[in-house]
Design a protein around this motif. Structure first.
Motif, short mmCIF file in Angstrom:
data_model
loop_
_atom_site.label_atom_id
_atom_site.label_comp_id
_atom_site.label_asym_id
_atom_site.label_seq_id
_atom_site.Cartn_x
_atom_site.Cartn_y
_atom_site.Cartn_z
N SER A 9 0.85 -1.19 0.00
CA SER A 9 0.00 0.00 0.00
C SER A 9 0.88 1.24 0.00
O SER A 9 1.78 1.37 0.84
CB SER A 9 -0.91 0.00 1.23
N GLY A 10 0.64 2.15 -0.92
CA GLY A 10 1.39 3.41 -0.95
C GLY A 10 1.06 4.29 0.24
O GLY A 10 1.89 5.09 0.67
N ALA A 11 -0.14 4.14 0.79
CA ALA A 11 -0.56 4.97 1.91
C ALA A 11 -0.01 4.48 3.25
O ALA A 11 0.41 5.28 4.09
CB ALA A 11 -2.08 5.01 1.98
N THR A 12 0.02 3.14 3.44
CA THR A 12 0.39 2.61 4.75
C THR A 12 1.63 1.73 4.73
O THR A 12 2.20 1.44 5.77
CB THR A 12 -0.76 1.76 5.33
N GLY A 13 2.03 1.26 3.55
CA GLY A 13 3.15 0.32 3.45
C GLY A 13 2.75 -1.11 3.78
O GLY A 13 3.57 -2.02 3.74
N ALA A 14 1.48 -1.33 4.07
CA ALA A 14 0.99 -2.67 4.40
C ALA A 14 1.03 -3.56 3.16
O ALA A 14 0.76 -3.10 2.05
CB ALA A 14 -0.44 -2.59 4.93
N PRO A 15 1.36 -4.84 3.32
CA PRO A 15 1.38 -5.76 2.18
C PRO A 15 -0.03 -5.94 1.60
O PRO A 15 -0.99 -6.10 2.35
CB PRO A 15 1.88 -7.08 2.78
N LEU A 16 -0.11 -5.91 0.27
CA LEU A 16 -1.38 -6.17 -0.42
C LEU A 16 -1.41 -7.59 -0.96
O LEU A 16 -2.41 -8.28 -0.86
CB LEU A 16 -1.57 -5.17 -1.56
N TRP A 17 -0.30 -8.01 -1.58
CA TRP A 17 -0.15 -9.38 -2.06
C TRP A 17 1.31 -9.65 -2.37
O TRP A 17 2.12 -8.73 -2.43
CB TRP A 17 -1.02 -9.67 -3.28
N SER A 18 1.64 -10.94 -2.54
CA SER A 18 2.98 -11.33 -2.98
C SER A 18 2.83 -12.48 -3.97
O SER A 18 1.81 -13.16 -4.01
CB SER A 18 3.86 -11.72 -1.80
N HIS A 19 3.87 -12.67 -4.77
CA HIS A 19 3.87 -13.72 -5.78
C HIS A 19 5.25 -14.35 -5.84
O HIS A 19 6.26 -13.64 -5.89
CB HIS A 19 3.51 -13.14 -7.15
N ASP A 20 5.32 -15.68 -5.81
CA ASP A 20 6.58 -16.40 -5.94
C ASP A 20 6.81 -16.68 -7.42
O ASP A 20 6.06 -17.44 -8.04
CB ASP A 20 6.54 -17.70 -5.16
N ALA A 21 7.83 -16.08 -8.01
CA ALA A 21 8.13 -16.24 -9.43
C ALA A 21 8.81 -17.58 -9.73
O ALA A 21 8.91 -17.97 -10.88
CB ALA A 21 9.01 -15.09 -9.92
N GLY A 22 9.29 -18.27 -8.71
CA GLY A 22 9.91 -19.57 -8.90
C GLY A 22 11.33 -19.52 -9.42
O GLY A 22 11.95 -20.55 -9.64
N ALA A 23 11.85 -18.34 -9.65
CA ALA A 23 13.23 -18.16 -10.12
C ALA A 23 13.64 -16.73 -9.81
O ALA A 23 12.79 -15.87 -9.52
CB ALA A 23 13.33 -18.42 -11.62
N GLU A 24 14.93 -16.47 -9.89
CA GLU A 24 15.44 -15.13 -9.62
C GLU A 24 14.80 -14.11 -10.56
O GLU A 24 14.66 -14.35 -11.76
CB GLU A 24 16.96 -15.09 -9.80
N LEU A 25 14.40 -12.99 -10.01
CA LEU A 25 13.83 -11.90 -10.81
C LEU A 25 14.98 -11.09 -11.38
O LEU A 25 15.86 -10.66 -10.65
CB LEU A 25 12.91 -11.05 -9.93
N VAL A 26 14.98 -10.91 -12.70
CA VAL A 26 16.16 -10.35 -13.37
C VAL A 26 15.96 -8.93 -13.90
O VAL A 26 16.83 -8.40 -14.57
CB VAL A 26 16.64 -11.27 -14.51
N ALA A 27 14.84 -8.34 -13.59
CA ALA A 27 14.58 -6.97 -14.06
C ALA A 27 13.74 -6.25 -13.04
O ALA A 27 13.13 -6.87 -12.16
CB ALA A 27 13.85 -7.02 -15.41
N ASP A 28 13.72 -4.95 -13.14
CA ASP A 28 12.81 -4.18 -12.29
C ASP A 28 11.38 -4.38 -12.78
O ASP A 28 11.14 -4.52 -13.98
CB ASP A 28 13.16 -2.69 -12.36
N PRO A 29 10.42 -4.39 -11.86
CA PRO A 29 9.04 -4.54 -12.28
C PRO A 29 8.56 -3.30 -13.03
O PRO A 29 9.00 -2.18 -12.76
CB PRO A 29 8.27 -4.71 -10.96
N ALA A 30 7.69 -3.53 -14.00
CA ALA A 30 7.04 -2.44 -14.73
C ALA A 30 5.56 -2.46 -14.35
O ALA A 30 5.00 -3.53 -14.10
CB ALA A 30 7.20 -2.63 -16.23
N THR A 31 4.96 -1.29 -14.30
CA THR A 31 3.54 -1.22 -13.96
C THR A 31 2.77 -0.48 -15.05
O THR A 31 3.30 0.37 -15.74
CB THR A 31 3.31 -0.52 -12.61
#
Length: 75
Positions: free
Chosen positions: A14-36
Motif C-alpha cells: 500500500s502506498g498509503a500505509t506500506g501494508a502488504p497487499l499481495w505477494s507472488h513467488d516467481a519460482g526463479a530469480e527476478l532479473v529486471a525491475d518490475p514495470a507497472t
C-alpha cells in the motif's frame, strides 16, 4: 508500491500505509525491475516482471492472479 526480493518474490505494498497487499513467488530469480501499467483496463495498475527462468509474469494489481487477458508464458 512494488518491490522484489532475493527469494524470488514480488510484493505489492500500500502506498498509503506500506501494508502488504499481495505477494507472488516467481519460482526463479527476478532479473529486471518490475514495470507497472493498467494492462486489463480495470483502473488498477498491474505488474509485469521477468525471471531468470525466461518467464514473463503479468500480475493483476488487485491480486496475485494473472492480469485479465494476459498470458504468462516462456520467452
Amino acid at each position: 508500491m512494488v518491490a522484489s526480493s532475493a527469494d524470488h518474490r514480488i510484493f505489492a505494498l500500500s502506498g498509503a500505509t506500506g501494508a502488504p497487499l499481495w505477494s507472488h513467488d516467481a519460482g526463479a530469480e527476478l532479473v529486471a525491475d518490475p514495470a507497472t501499467g493498467d494492462l486489463d483496463r480495470d483502473g488498477t495498475p498491474d505488474v509485469v516482471i521477468s525471471s531468470e527462468s525466461g518467464r514473463v509474469h503479468a500480475l493483476s494489481g488487485v491480486s496475485t492472479s494473472g492480469a485479465a487477458g494476459i498470458t504468462v508464458s516462456t520467452v
